[in-house]
Design a protein around this motif. Structure first.
Motif, short mmCIF file in Angstrom:
data_model
loop_
_atom_site.label_atom_id
_atom_site.label_comp_id
_atom_site.label_asym_id
_atom_site.label_seq_id
_atom_site.Cartn_x
_atom_site.Cartn_y
_atom_site.Cartn_z
N SER A 179 11.84 -2.66 8.32
CA SER A 179 11.57 -1.22 8.42
C SER A 179 10.64 -0.76 7.31
N SER A 180 10.80 -1.32 6.11
CA SER A 180 9.90 -0.96 5.01
C SER A 180 8.47 -1.39 5.33
N GLU A 182 7.17 -1.87 8.45
CA GLU A 182 6.63 -1.13 9.59
C GLU A 182 6.25 0.30 9.20
N ASN A 183 6.98 0.89 8.26
CA ASN A 183 6.72 2.28 7.90
C ASN A 183 5.59 2.45 6.87
N ALA A 184 5.11 1.35 6.35
CA ALA A 184 4.04 1.43 5.35
C ALA A 184 2.68 1.46 6.04
N ASP A 185 1.68 2.03 5.33
CA ASP A 185 0.33 2.00 5.88
C ASP A 185 -0.24 0.59 5.73
N ARG A 189 1.02 -2.53 3.48
CA ARG A 189 1.54 -3.74 4.12
C ARG A 189 0.91 -4.99 3.51
N SER A 252 -2.89 3.64 11.31
CA SER A 252 -1.99 3.41 12.45
C SER A 252 -2.46 4.18 13.67
N GLN A 254 -0.91 6.25 15.43
CA GLN A 254 -0.50 7.65 15.39
C GLN A 254 -1.51 8.50 14.61
#
Length: 416
Positions: A179-180, A182-185, A189, A252, A254
């Motif tokens: 999760s850390s 996936e949530n990072a830019d 990463r 990302s 999004q």
């Protein structure tokens, strides 16, 4: 010495001589032997079952050895304190781990300080001492049924740190939280993956320093395990991904529409600045032709500054065009897939590192005992107890024999 009476017959002086004692003992020799042996037996039994259990102790001296035990830490970095070996928790765990220890009252052992541990000190130059990696556990004998029971319990107690070290190694986690990640830019990463790679390499380097690269654990040598990490995320791949990210400015999916809008807005603003700069440069050139060189000495400097700014804006717009061309859903998805592939490969390497660490601790974690059995101290030797009992028993038996025989002798002498 003799005295002469009127009858003319000499009479012995009243008293007990050694001869009388020997004759009395000789007549009661079986009684003397029985009493002497009885006292010797009682003395031996008293030493074994009364004195020794209450006043003697059992001790075990041992050395703990596991990977990097010299650092005084467990695999997860938590500190090792040898005093924890005799804590109530350790005593309880040892008791519960083996049914043979069910009868040992570990609560009393702890409450009454009946179990202690010391670190063996080594003499150095002069009167100085330094601690060694040896420890001695001492327990009071009264809490155990015998030396065998004490030996088994102390052996199990001394192994508690080894079992803890192996268990920690088994549950060590070298992986990166998904999760850390996936949530990072994208830039973060890459930094996370680089840090994980360095941590894994550092761990293998530490193991190799302890056991050399050709040491085999979990089916392969340490140096080969280490090489797998470089294959999963080599320097070339790392630089390539970093360069691609920097050049194309990936974000990302999004954030992709907002990123494209921001770039287009920046480009439009830059174009306005470029038009203004071109106009300013044209005016500067016209003014330079109409004025003398002395009066416009600052003009070339100003013109150079405007040119540099213009060039920077033109270059930036070229970069923006390139990024806009690259910032497509397909390209972003492809780049994210590359990062995920590296992530998966490093997580597999992390799982392998866990298996390697567990294998190392299982293979190398040891307790070395100085003796095969617990050492009993403060006890009375059965031989010494028997000798003491024989001496006391002989004295008492002689007194009994004399008490029985000498009155008879006196009565017989009076009658004659």
């Amino acid at each position: 010495m003799e005295e002469t009476h009127e009858s003319g017959r000499p009479e012995e002086v009243h008293g007990v001589t050694f001869g009388d004692i020997f004759r009395a003992v000789g007549k009661r020799k079986w009684l003397v032997l029985l009493v002497t042996l009885l006292f010797a037996a009682v003395a031996v039994l008293a030493a074994i079952f009364l004195y020794d259990p209450f006043f003697s102790t059992y001790s075990r001296t041992f050395t703990l050895s596991y990977p990097d035990s010299g650092a005084g830490k467990f695999p997860d970095g938590s500190p090792f304190n040898y005093r924890d070996i005799v804590s109530l928790d350790a005593l309880t765990q040892t008791k519960n781990a083996d049914g043979r220890f069910a009868g040992i009252d570990v609560e009393k052992l702890s409450e009454r300080d009946a179990v202690t541990i010391t670190q063996v000190q080594q003499q150095t130059a002069g009167e100085l001492t330094q601690p060694t990696d040896q420890y001695t556990i001492t327990v009071k004998a009264r809490y155990f049924s015998g030396k065998g029971a004490a030996t088994e319990f102390l052996n199990a107690l001394a192994r508690q740190p080894i079992l803890k070290a192996v268990q920690i190694a088994r549950t060590m986690n070298y992986s990166l939280d998904e999760s850390s990640f996936e949530n990072a830019d994208f830039e973060s990463r890459l930094e996370l993956l680089s840090a994980q790679k360095e941590n894994l390499l550092a761990q293998y380097d530490a193991w190799i320093a302890l056991y050399r690269g050709n040491y085999t654990a979990a089916g392969r040598t340490l140096v080969n395990h280490r090489a797998e990490i470089d294959v999963a995320f080599g320097d070339v791949l790392q630089r390539s991904l970093s360069s691609e990210l920097e050049t194309n400015g990936y974000v990302s999916l999004q954030l992709l529409p907002a990123q494209r809008a921001a770039l287009e807005a920046e480009k439009a603003e830059n174009e306005q600045k470029i038009s203004a700069l071109l106009g300013a440069l044209g005016s500067s050139a016209a003014a330079l032709t109409l004025s003398s060189a002395a009066e416009t000495s600052a003009a070339p400097v100003q013109q150079a500054g405007l040119s540099e700014t213009l060039a920077a804006l033109l270059v930036r717009n070229v970069e923006i065009d390139s990024q806009l061309k690259a910032l497509t859903e397909e390209n972003v998805t492809a780049f994210e897939t590359k990062l995920k592939n590296v992530y998966q490969a490093l997580q597999e390497a992390a799982a392998k590192a866990q298996a390697v660490g567990y294998a190392l601790y299982e293979q190398e974690a040891r307790v070395y005992f100085e003796t095969s059995q617990a050492v009993q101290e403060g006890n009375i030797s059965p031989v010494l107890a028997a000798v003491g009992g024989l001496v006391v028993g002989l004295i008492v038996a002689c007194i009994i024999a004399c008490a029985v025989e000498l009155p008879k002798r006196k009565s017989s002498a009076e009658e004659t």
